[in-house]
Design a protein around this motif. Structure first.
Motif, short mmCIF file in Angstrom:
data_model
loop_
_atom_site.label_atom_id
_atom_site.label_comp_id
_atom_site.label_asym_id
_atom_site.label_seq_id
_atom_site.Cartn_x
_atom_site.Cartn_y
_atom_site.Cartn_z
N ASN A 55 53.79 105.00 66.47
CA ASN A 55 54.92 104.29 67.25
C ASN A 55 55.64 103.04 66.90
O ASN A 55 56.57 103.28 68.03
N GLU A 56 55.80 102.87 65.62
CA GLU A 56 56.39 101.55 65.03
C GLU A 56 58.14 102.68 65.29
O GLU A 56 59.31 102.39 65.05
N ARG A 57 57.24 103.89 65.28
CA ARG A 57 58.71 104.83 65.47
C ARG A 57 59.38 105.84 66.76
O ARG A 57 59.74 105.87 66.73
N LYS A 58 58.79 105.38 67.78
CA LYS A 58 58.80 105.03 68.93
C LYS A 58 58.26 106.86 69.05
O LYS A 58 59.26 107.75 70.48
N LEU A 59 57.44 107.33 68.03
CA LEU A 59 57.32 108.78 68.31
C LEU A 59 56.06 108.90 69.32
O LEU A 59 54.93 108.96 68.29
N LEU A 60 56.36 109.60 70.16
CA LEU A 60 55.21 109.88 70.76
C LEU A 60 54.89 111.43 71.33
O LEU A 60 55.70 112.25 71.18
N LEU A 61 53.94 112.15 72.43
CA LEU A 61 54.11 112.29 72.45
C LEU A 61 54.63 113.33 74.05
O LEU A 61 55.39 112.49 74.44
#
Length: 217
Positions: A172-178
């Motif tokens: 989440n902190e790296r805005k790495l989402l599915l």
């Protein structure tokens, strides 16, 4: 006869550990569940009586088709619950695992069928893992670890193999989402950490993270 909570936990473990030949060892189950070997042996003898596994002393267990179906149906309840919590109750994907662990032991089939209907029969859970259907069938995916990718490759983030809240917050902190597009920029020779590009942003991921993230080309 209804399955007990303990039996369902063993079934889930079988689901996660079984290999392509339908086999798993007592030792693997013991480590996965943090349960002593004699207890696992006793439970597997009961599973053999139910025709869920083929049990022979000193040999790997063979999970039967019936056993695979029973295991998949427990996982179905868990993953449907996670999806319901995210889509209908606005929980973050990092907050649903523990709640689903509790609700997956509800025995009402109608309850989960209704949940499935409300969600319009989703194929995947919030972490990108396939949800078994009512018959225990599951979609096969052609995914690979991000760590297996090479510099210059662009792939799509499809799933994670660990739904730990600490790791999901890390993402989440790296805005790495599915469904995020990931381009591999650099792989460090020393520790195999990976520099990736997400849109216009670059992030560095540890080797451990790239082993957990699954992607598709």
């Amino acid at each position: 006869m209804r399955t007990t909570l303990t039996e369902e936990n063993y079934l889930k473990a079988l689901f996660h550990l079984v290999d392509n030949e339908g086999k798993v060892t007592i030792n693997e189950l013991s480590k996965f569940l943090n349960v002593k070997m004699p207890s696992v042996n006793n439970m597997m003898k009961k599973f053999a009586e139910k025709k869920w596994v083929v049990y022979e002393t000193y040999k790997p267990l063979l999970v039967t088709e019936t056993g695979k179906r029973e295991a998949a149906l427990v996982v179905r309840k868990h993953r449907l619950t996670e999806m319901f919590l995210v889509k209908k109750m606005n929980f973050g994907w990092e907050n649903v695992h523990e709640i689903a662990e509790q609700l997956e032991h509800v025995h009402s089939q109608i309850f989960f069928d209704k949940m499935d209907e409300i969600l319009d029969h989703p194929k995947f859970d919030p972490h990108g893992e396939p949800i078994p259907d009512k018959d225990g069938n599951i979609i096969s995916q052609d995914l690979q670890k991000l760590s297996a990718c090479t510099v210059g490759e662009t792939v799509t983030f499809a799933s994670v193999t660990l739904s730990d809240d600490g790791f999901l917050n890390y993402l989440n902190e790296r805005k790495l989402l599915l469904n995020t597009k990931i381009k591999v920029i650099k792989i460090e020779e020393f520790d195999k950490s990976m520099t990736i590009q997400i849109g216009n942003t670059k992030e560095v991921l540890s080797r451990k993270a790239t082993e957990i993230i699954l992607v598709k080309k």
